[in-house]
Design a protein around this motif. Sequence first.
Motif, short mmCIF file in Angstrom:
data_model
loop_
_atom_site.label_atom_id
_atom_site.label_comp_id
_atom_site.label_asym_id
_atom_site.label_seq_id
_atom_site.Cartn_x
_atom_site.Cartn_y
_atom_site.Cartn_z
N LEU A 1 -7.29 3.08 4.18
CA LEU A 1 -7.44 2.56 2.98
C LEU A 1 -6.26 3.26 1.98
O LEU A 1 -5.90 4.43 2.29
N PRO A 2 -5.95 2.23 0.93
CA PRO A 2 -6.47 1.24 0.75
C PRO A 2 -5.78 -0.09 1.34
O PRO A 2 -5.76 -1.15 1.12
N GLU A 3 -4.79 0.18 2.51
CA GLU A 3 -4.13 -1.01 2.98
C GLU A 3 -4.94 -1.74 4.09
O GLU A 3 -5.56 -1.09 5.08
N ILE A 4 -4.74 -2.91 4.13
CA ILE A 4 -5.57 -3.83 4.75
C ILE A 4 -4.67 -4.33 5.92
O ILE A 4 -3.24 -4.32 5.74
N GLY A 5 -5.16 -4.52 7.19
CA GLY A 5 -4.21 -5.28 8.20
C GLY A 5 -5.21 -6.03 8.87
O GLY A 5 -6.40 -6.07 8.92
N LEU B 1 -14.89 -4.55 0.87
CA LEU B 1 -14.15 -3.04 0.76
C LEU B 1 -14.19 -2.69 -0.71
O LEU B 1 -14.38 -1.31 -0.92
N PHE B 2 -13.87 -3.75 -1.55
CA PHE B 2 -14.23 -3.13 -3.03
C PHE B 2 -15.43 -2.71 -3.06
O PHE B 2 -15.60 -1.70 -3.88
N VAL C 1 -11.61 2.14 -4.59
CA VAL C 1 -10.16 1.90 -4.55
C VAL C 1 -9.84 0.73 -6.01
O VAL C 1 -10.64 -0.02 -6.02
N PRO C 2 -8.92 1.21 -6.88
CA PRO C 2 -8.81 0.25 -7.78
C PRO C 2 -7.85 -0.92 -7.32
O PRO C 2 -7.76 -2.19 -8.04
N ALA C 3 -7.19 -0.91 -6.24
CA ALA C 3 -6.79 -2.21 -5.55
C ALA C 3 -6.65 -2.01 -4.06
O ALA C 3 -6.77 -0.83 -3.42
N LEU C 4 -6.38 -3.15 -3.33
CA LEU C 4 -6.09 -2.91 -1.99
C LEU C 4 -4.59 -3.36 -1.94
O LEU C 4 -4.18 -4.21 -2.64
N THR C 5 -4.11 -3.06 -0.71
CA THR C 5 -2.59 -3.19 -0.52
C THR C 5 -2.51 -3.75 0.64
O THR C 5 -3.28 -3.77 1.66
N ALA C 6 -1.16 -4.43 0.77
CA ALA C 6 -0.85 -5.07 2.16
C ALA C 6 0.71 -4.81 2.35
O ALA C 6 1.42 -4.98 1.49
N ALA D 1 -16.88 -0.38 -10.11
CA ALA D 1 -15.49 0.23 -10.35
C ALA D 1 -15.50 1.50 -9.57
O ALA D 1 -16.48 2.39 -9.51
N PRO D 2 -14.29 2.19 -9.65
CA PRO D 2 -13.86 3.48 -9.37
C PRO D 2 -14.43 4.66 -10.11
O PRO D 2 -14.45 4.26 -11.47
N VAL D 3 -15.07 5.26 -9.65
CA VAL D 3 -15.86 6.55 -10.32
C VAL D 3 -14.58 7.66 -10.43
O VAL D 3 -14.28 8.19 -9.35
N PRO D 4 -14.32 8.16 -11.67
CA PRO D 4 -13.24 9.23 -11.70
C PRO D 4 -14.01 10.37 -11.02
O PRO D 4 -14.98 10.74 -11.16
N VAL D 5 -13.01 11.10 -10.27
CA VAL D 5 -13.39 12.41 -9.61
C VAL D 5 -12.90 13.51 -10.63
O VAL D 5 -11.55 13.57 -10.95
#
Length: 182
Positions: free
Chosen positions: A79-83, A107-108, A113-118, A169-173
């Motif tokens: 996370l947050p990278e997909i494959g 996943l969202f 995560v604010p975004a997914l990456t690849a 939406a992501p919850v700030p920690v």
Amino acid sequence: MIRTARLTLRRARASDAPDLHAVFTEPAAMRYWTRPAHDSLSETEEWLAGMIAADPAEADDFVIVHNGRIIGKAGAWRLPEIGYILHPAYWRQGLMREALQAVIPYLFARHPVPALTAEADPRNAASIGLLTDLGFHETHRAERTLKWGDEWCDSVYFERPRRAGDGPAPVPVPTAPVGSGS
């Protein structure tokens, strides 16, 4: 488990090794993977053991089942990278698109995560086209990022931001101020 019109995406099991080995020994499938094709079933078993043992807070991956047979995998390997990877016998049938169209919202919804990456090899036009069609946009490129056999390969990186309808939406920690002693 995630079900689509033609696929079941489920958690991997040790008994999946032979079917996954059929994918990981295909030179065409492995051409743009992080390493050349597997030479032995034990390599695939080792890779699969890592997938199964991955921390669910850091990875959320699925095997792709079509007509009772595992034909690939898709998900967030880190996370947050997909494959993803698919046996070449199933290419150009829209199956990976179908899998990722189910996995991305999952996943969202499950991870803040604010975004997914690849990441893709710039020569892999099919993967780049799929990512673009799924709402990913190129963020940057880098040269000589991966040594595949004896060859250095480049990378193109993508991001798909969270959108309305993608889940919570992501919850700030909250973090303690530096030096607060907490």
